[in-house]
Design a protein around this motif. Structure first.
Motif, PDB file in Angstrom:
ATOM      1  N   HIS A 122      -1.927  -4.587   5.799  1.00 23.27           N
ATOM      2  CA  HIS A 122      -0.881  -3.669   5.344  1.00 23.27           C
ATOM      3  C   HIS A 122      -0.972  -3.516   3.837  1.00 23.27           C
ATOM      4  O   HIS A 122      -1.143  -4.488   3.116  1.00 23.27           O
ATOM      5  CB  HIS A 122       0.511  -4.209   5.705  1.00 23.27           C
ATOM      6  CG  HIS A 122       0.771  -4.241   7.166  1.00 23.27           C
ATOM      7  ND1 HIS A 122       0.963  -3.101   7.910  1.00 23.27           N
ATOM      8  CD2 HIS A 122       0.878  -5.272   8.032  1.00 23.27           C
ATOM      9  CE1 HIS A 122       1.175  -3.426   9.164  1.00 23.27           C
ATOM     10  NE2 HIS A 122       1.133  -4.742   9.273  1.00 23.27           N
ATOM     11  N   ASN A 141       2.701  -0.676  -0.043  1.00 23.46           N
ATOM     12  CA  ASN A 141       3.664   0.361   0.338  1.00 23.46           C
ATOM     13  C   ASN A 141       4.110   0.203   1.783  1.00 23.46           C
ATOM     14  O   ASN A 141       5.274   0.405   2.108  1.00 23.46           O
ATOM     15  CB  ASN A 141       3.082   1.760   0.116  1.00 23.46           C
ATOM     16  CG  ASN A 141       3.011   2.126  -1.351  1.00 23.46           C
ATOM     17  OD1 ASN A 141       3.690   1.528  -2.186  1.00 23.46           O
ATOM     18  ND2 ASN A 141       2.194   3.101  -1.679  1.00 23.46           N
ATOM     19  N   ASP A 142       3.166  -0.150   2.680  1.00 25.40           N
ATOM     20  CA  ASP A 142       3.520  -0.381   4.086  1.00 25.40           C
ATOM     21  C   ASP A 142       4.501  -1.542   4.201  1.00 25.40           C
ATOM     22  O   ASP A 142       5.488  -1.459   4.921  1.00 25.40           O
ATOM     23  CB  ASP A 142       2.275  -0.708   4.924  1.00 25.40           C
ATOM     24  CG  ASP A 142       1.354   0.484   5.119  1.00 25.40           C
ATOM     25  OD1 ASP A 142       1.801   1.637   4.927  1.00 25.40           O
ATOM     26  OD2 ASP A 142       0.177   0.246   5.462  1.00 25.40           O
ATOM     27  N   THR A 187       6.466  -2.749   1.897  1.00 29.03           N
ATOM     28  CA  THR A 187       7.743  -2.372   1.297  1.00 29.03           C
ATOM     29  C   THR A 187       8.547  -1.507   2.262  1.00 29.03           C
ATOM     30  O   THR A 187       9.753  -1.710   2.429  1.00 29.03           O
ATOM     31  CB  THR A 187       7.521  -1.642  -0.044  1.00 29.03           C
ATOM     32  OG1 THR A 187       6.801  -2.512  -0.915  1.00 29.03           O
ATOM     33  CG2 THR A 187       8.837  -1.270  -0.695  1.00 29.03           C
ATOM     34  N   ALA A 188       7.892  -0.570   2.922  1.00 24.42           N
ATOM     35  CA  ALA A 188       8.579   0.291   3.887  1.00 24.42           C
ATOM     36  C   ALA A 188       9.126  -0.533   5.046  1.00 24.42           C
ATOM     37  O   ALA A 188      10.260  -0.321   5.489  1.00 24.42           O
ATOM     38  CB  ALA A 188       7.639   1.379   4.398  1.00 24.42           C
ATOM     39  N   LEU A 189       8.343  -1.490   5.536  1.00 22.40           N
ATOM     40  CA  LEU A 189       8.806  -2.350   6.629  1.00 22.40           C
ATOM     41  C   LEU A 189       9.992  -3.203   6.190  1.00 22.40           C
ATOM     42  O   LEU A 189      10.962  -3.369   6.940  1.00 22.40           O
ATOM     43  CB  LEU A 189       7.662  -3.247   7.123  1.00 22.40           C
ATOM     44  CG  LEU A 189       6.524  -2.537   7.855  1.00 22.40           C
ATOM     45  CD1 LEU A 189       5.355  -3.487   8.092  1.00 22.40           C
ATOM     46  CD2 LEU A 189       7.013  -1.949   9.170  1.00 22.40           C
ATOM     47  N   ARG A 222      12.092  -2.472   3.776  1.00 22.04           N
ATOM     48  CA  ARG A 222      13.237  -1.560   3.598  1.00 22.04           C
ATOM     49  C   ARG A 222      13.897  -1.298   4.949  1.00 22.04           C
ATOM     50  O   ARG A 222      15.118  -1.336   5.065  1.00 22.04           O
ATOM     51  CB  ARG A 222      12.811  -0.251   2.951  1.00 22.04           C
ATOM     52  CG  ARG A 222      13.988   0.719   2.742  1.00 22.04           C
ATOM     53  CD  ARG A 222      13.568   2.055   2.158  1.00 22.04           C
ATOM     54  NE  ARG A 222      12.882   1.933   0.896  1.00 22.04           N
ATOM     55  CZ  ARG A 222      13.468   1.759  -0.286  1.00 22.04           C
ATOM     56  NH1 ARG A 222      14.781   1.680  -0.358  1.00 22.04           N
ATOM     57  NH2 ARG A 222      12.773   1.681  -1.390  1.00 22.04           N
ATOM     58  N   GLU A 223      13.082  -1.039   5.979  1.00 18.88           N
ATOM     59  CA  GLU A 223      13.635  -0.813   7.323  1.00 18.88           C
ATOM     60  C   GLU A 223      14.415  -2.034   7.803  1.00 18.88           C
ATOM     61  O   GLU A 223      15.496  -1.903   8.373  1.00 18.88           O
ATOM     62  CB  GLU A 223      12.517  -0.510   8.324  1.00 18.88           C
ATOM     63  CG  GLU A 223      11.936   0.871   8.200  1.00 18.88           C
ATOM     64  CD  GLU A 223      10.776   1.095   9.170  1.00 18.88           C
ATOM     65  OE1 GLU A 223      10.793   0.484  10.262  1.00 18.88           O
ATOM     66  OE2 GLU A 223       9.874   1.871   8.822  1.00 18.88           O
ATOM     67  N   GLU A 273      17.671  -2.193   5.917  1.00 24.36           N
ATOM     68  CA  GLU A 273      18.605  -1.164   6.380  1.00 24.36           C
ATOM     69  C   GLU A 273      19.202  -1.526   7.738  1.00 24.36           C
ATOM     70  O   GLU A 273      20.382  -1.292   7.978  1.00 24.36           O
ATOM     71  CB  GLU A 273      17.915   0.197   6.403  1.00 24.36           C
ATOM     72  CG  GLU A 273      17.673   0.735   4.994  1.00 24.36           C
ATOM     73  CD  GLU A 273      16.815   1.978   4.930  1.00 24.36           C
ATOM     74  OE1 GLU A 273      16.216   2.375   5.953  1.00 24.36           O
ATOM     75  OE2 GLU A 273      16.719   2.561   3.826  1.00 24.36           O
ATOM     76  N   SER A 286      14.979  -0.176  -5.133  1.00 22.32           N
ATOM     77  CA  SER A 286      14.935   1.153  -5.759  1.00 22.32           C
ATOM     78  C   SER A 286      14.659   1.058  -7.258  1.00 22.32           C
ATOM     79  O   SER A 286      14.103   1.976  -7.848  1.00 22.32           O
ATOM     80  CB  SER A 286      16.238   1.919  -5.493  1.00 22.32           C
ATOM     81  OG  SER A 286      17.319   1.358  -6.202  1.00 22.32           O
TER      82      SER A 286
END
Length: 105
Positions: A4, A7-8, A10-12, A14-15, A18, A70
């Motif tokens: 990964h 960015n991958d 970080t996106a995971l 973040r999900e 959330e 962020s």
């Protein structure tokens, strides 16, 4: 084996944050409803207060983690400034400290 990118990951993360925010928010809303009922939803008042405080703290911790994300400071130990290992963030996505610094606290 799939690697990964940052960015991958970080996106995971973040999900994950959330999802945790939604869970804590829903729990807080449900507990608040119970706290307003005459019988407190069948819960002990002290236990209910502790559960509400835990849910509030969860909301606060996750919100701060998303804010750090962020701002670009997510994943950096607030004590020593080193990167917090991804494995730790996957287990505790709202972590503010690396393990050695957390143990010293």
């Amino acid at each position: 084996m799939m690697t990964h990118t940052l960015n991958d990951r970080t996106a995971l993360l973040r999900e994950l944050l959330e999802r945790q925010l939604a869970e804590h928010t829903n729990q807080l809303a449900e507990l608040t409803v119970h706290s307003r009922q005459p019988d407190q939803g069948g819960r002990d008042p002290d236990t209910l207060r502790q559960l509400i405080e835990g849910a509030r703290q969860g909301v606060a911790d996750v919100t701060q983690a998303l804010k750090r994300m962020s701002e670009g400071s997510y994943g950096v130990c607030e004590a020593c400034g080193h990167d917090i290992p991804t494995a730790r963030l996957e287990i505790l996505p709202a972590a503010r400290h690396c393990v050695p610094c957390q143990q010293r606290r």
